[in-house]
Each structure stands twice: as C-alpha cells, then as structure tokens.
Design a protein around this motif. Sequence first.
Motif, PDB file in Angstrom:
ATOM      1  N   ILE A  34      18.636  13.535  -8.655  1.00  0.00           N
ATOM      2  CA  ILE A  34      17.436  14.237  -9.111  1.00  0.00           C
ATOM      3  C   ILE A  34      17.721  15.735  -9.090  1.00  0.00           C
ATOM      4  CG2 ILE A  34      15.736  12.430  -8.609  1.00  0.00           C
ATOM      5  CD1 ILE A  34      15.145  13.822  -5.933  1.00  0.00           C
ATOM      6  N   ILE A  35      17.480  16.370 -10.226  1.00  0.00           N
ATOM      7  CA  ILE A  35      17.756  17.794 -10.407  1.00  0.00           C
ATOM      8  C   ILE A  35      16.440  18.548 -10.330  1.00  0.00           C
ATOM      9  CG2 ILE A  35      18.583  19.546 -12.045  1.00  0.00           C
ATOM     10  CD1 ILE A  35      20.338  17.263 -13.288  1.00  0.00           C
ATOM     11  N   MET A  36      16.419  19.618  -9.523  1.00  0.00           N
ATOM     12  CA  MET A  36      15.186  20.387  -9.361  1.00  0.00           C
ATOM     13  C   MET A  36      15.504  21.829  -9.010  1.00  0.00           C
ATOM     14  SD  MET A  36      14.461  18.782  -5.653  1.00  0.00           S
ATOM     15  CE  MET A  36      15.619  17.486  -6.070  1.00  0.00           C
ATOM     16  N   GLY A  37      14.505  22.669  -9.173  1.00  0.00           N
ATOM     17  CA  GLY A  37      14.611  24.041  -8.714  1.00  0.00           C
ATOM     18  C   GLY A  37      14.327  24.130  -7.217  1.00  0.00           C
ATOM     19  N   ARG A  38      14.681  25.272  -6.645  1.00  0.00           N
ATOM     20  CA  ARG A  38      14.495  25.485  -5.212  1.00  0.00           C
ATOM     21  C   ARG A  38      13.036  25.331  -4.786  1.00  0.00           C
ATOM     22  NH1 ARG A  38      12.359  29.440  -2.751  1.00  0.00           N
ATOM     23  NH2 ARG A  38      12.507  30.838  -4.533  1.00  0.00           N
ATOM     24  N   LYS A  39      12.118  25.898  -5.562  1.00  0.00           N
ATOM     25  CA  LYS A  39      10.696  25.827  -5.178  1.00  0.00           C
ATOM     26  C   LYS A  39      10.195  24.382  -5.174  1.00  0.00           C
ATOM     27  CE  LYS A  39       9.589  30.246  -7.268  1.00  0.00           C
ATOM     28  NZ  LYS A  39       8.809  30.825  -8.355  1.00  0.00           N
ATOM     29  N   ARG A  83      17.961   9.240  -2.776  1.00  0.00           N
ATOM     30  CA  ARG A  83      18.239   9.989  -3.996  1.00  0.00           C
ATOM     31  C   ARG A  83      19.198  11.121  -3.655  1.00  0.00           C
ATOM     32  NH1 ARG A  83      11.968   9.256  -5.211  1.00  0.00           N
ATOM     33  NH2 ARG A  83      12.220   8.558  -3.099  1.00  0.00           N
ATOM     34  N   THR A  84      20.047  11.495  -4.596  1.00  0.00           N
ATOM     35  CA  THR A  84      20.942  12.641  -4.422  1.00  0.00           C
ATOM     36  C   THR A  84      20.238  13.868  -4.990  1.00  0.00           C
ATOM     37  OG1 THR A  84      22.875  11.210  -4.650  1.00  0.00           O
ATOM     38  CG2 THR A  84      23.219  13.585  -4.963  1.00  0.00           C
ATOM     39  N   HIS A  85      19.960  14.841  -4.121  1.00  0.00           N
ATOM     40  CA  HIS A  85      19.236  16.051  -4.509  1.00  0.00           C
ATOM     41  C   HIS A  85      20.192  17.112  -5.018  1.00  0.00           C
ATOM     42  CE1 HIS A  85      16.397  13.931  -2.021  1.00  0.00           C
ATOM     43  NE2 HIS A  85      15.441  14.795  -2.306  1.00  0.00           N
ATOM     44  N   VAL A  86      19.949  17.572  -6.251  1.00  0.00           N
ATOM     45  CA  VAL A  86      20.715  18.667  -6.838  1.00  0.00           C
ATOM     46  C   VAL A  86      19.716  19.816  -7.020  1.00  0.00           C
ATOM     47  CG1 VAL A  86      22.176  19.429  -8.739  1.00  0.00           C
ATOM     48  CG2 VAL A  86      22.209  17.015  -8.026  1.00  0.00           C
ATOM     49  N   VAL A  87      19.919  20.891  -6.267  1.00  0.00           N
ATOM     50  CA  VAL A  87      18.972  22.000  -6.255  1.00  0.00           C
ATOM     51  C   VAL A  87      19.590  23.197  -6.980  1.00  0.00           C
ATOM     52  CG1 VAL A  87      17.603  23.544  -4.793  1.00  0.00           C
ATOM     53  CG2 VAL A  87      18.028  21.181  -4.053  1.00  0.00           C
ATOM     54  N   ILE A  88      18.817  23.749  -7.933  1.00  0.00           N
ATOM     55  CA  ILE A  88      19.271  24.920  -8.687  1.00  0.00           C
ATOM     56  C   ILE A  88      18.608  26.162  -8.110  1.00  0.00           C
ATOM     57  CG2 ILE A  88      19.349  26.023 -10.957  1.00  0.00           C
ATOM     58  CD1 ILE A  88      19.010  23.173 -12.166  1.00  0.00           C
ATOM     59  N   THR A  89      19.434  27.148  -7.752  1.00  0.00           N
ATOM     60  CA  THR A  89      18.913  28.410  -7.240  1.00  0.00           C
ATOM     61  C   THR A  89      19.923  29.519  -7.502  1.00  0.00           C
ATOM     62  OG1 THR A  89      18.097  29.588  -5.270  1.00  0.00           O
ATOM     63  CG2 THR A  89      19.838  27.970  -4.905  1.00  0.00           C
ATOM     64  N   ARG A  90      19.397  30.737  -7.596  1.00  0.00           N
ATOM     65  CA  ARG A  90      20.289  31.904  -7.727  1.00  0.00           C
ATOM     66  C   ARG A  90      20.724  32.411  -6.350  1.00  0.00           C
ATOM     67  NH1 ARG A  90      15.833  33.078 -10.752  1.00  0.00           N
ATOM     68  NH2 ARG A  90      16.022  32.667 -12.964  1.00  0.00           N
ATOM     69  N   ASN A  91      20.076  31.921  -5.298  1.00  0.00           N
ATOM     70  CA  ASN A  91      20.364  32.358  -3.931  1.00  0.00           C
ATOM     71  C   ASN A  91      21.685  31.747  -3.469  1.00  0.00           C
ATOM     72  OD1 ASN A  91      20.520  32.716  -1.159  1.00  0.00           O
ATOM     73  ND2 ASN A  91      18.353  32.323  -0.803  1.00  0.00           N
ATOM     74  N   LYS A  92      22.706  32.570  -3.351  1.00  0.00           N
ATOM     75  CA  LYS A  92      24.046  32.091  -2.999  1.00  0.00           C
ATOM     76  C   LYS A  92      24.133  31.586  -1.552  1.00  0.00           C
ATOM     77  CE  LYS A  92      26.417  34.574  -6.592  1.00  0.00           C
ATOM     78  NZ  LYS A  92      26.016  33.628  -7.601  1.00  0.00           N
TER      79      LYS A  92
END
Length: 160
Positions: A40-45, A57-66
Amino acid sequence: MIIMIAAVAENNALGKNNELVWHLPNDFKRFKFLTTGHHIIMGRKTFESFPKPLPNRTHVVITRNKNYNPEGCIVVDSIEKAISICPENETSFIIGGGEIYNLGLQFADQLEITRVHHSFDADAFFPEINSGDWKEIQSEFNPIDEKHQFAYTYQTFVKV
C-alpha cells in the motif's frame, strides 16, 4: 497492477485535518479485504493518520523528509520510486492522500472508489475522474442504514 482506492464525497472531498469526515464501517471492511496481503502506497500524512501500521500489508510511505523512518515501512521520496519497489506481477494499492492521488492517477490501472453521497467541508480532495480516461465497469449502491449515516456506491473504473 496499480489500483487507487479511496472513499470520495460528491464534491471529491477526502477528509479534513488529516481525518475522514464520515464513518462507513462496510467501507473499512472492503478496504481491509481488498488491500490485505498487498503493498500500500501512501503519503506521510496518511500514514500518520493511522493509530498503528495496518496489519498484513507492506507500507510504502512517500515523503520529502530524508530523516523519516517509521519502523516496518519502506520510505521513498517519489511516486515513481514507490511504484518501482512494488512487485510487478502483483496488485499494489495507492491509498492517499490527496497529493498522492494526484501524482498517482497517471500510473493507476484501476480505481476502486466508494462514492459517499454527500458533500463535505474538506481540505483534501480526490482528482477529477475524466470519463475520457476511465470507464466505470461496476457499480453497487448501498443505502443509509443503522450503521451508515450516508448512502454510498462502490464503483470500479478501468483505464480506457
């Protein structure tokens, strides 16, 4: 296959203040049924809106925070990287929020929408579904009942 899954109001509202603005128990059950066992692909919020990671589920989190590194998650900085780490021969889901849906729409093969038959005050919105790009292939209406304050329709769209 990449599927975008969302509960969306009549005015394309998704939520406000990082929370859903309706409660549909059957939709939660459907979401769990469809996404269990998948990436499951999601943003950080969106990830932070969960009390804890969703089981199985495998969590894929998109964020600009390195420096963002929640336990048990794969963290990437773009929708392209998120999609690239998902198994090619399996179904993966984009689950929000609004910005991620906007970025992910071009990569999606299918949309699983729960259309909530009401308009809400919101600060996050689903992108417009263009009938030239998407064809509805399934629709199931669900009326208001003792557990559901709003009528809703499950809709499945495929890319044209």
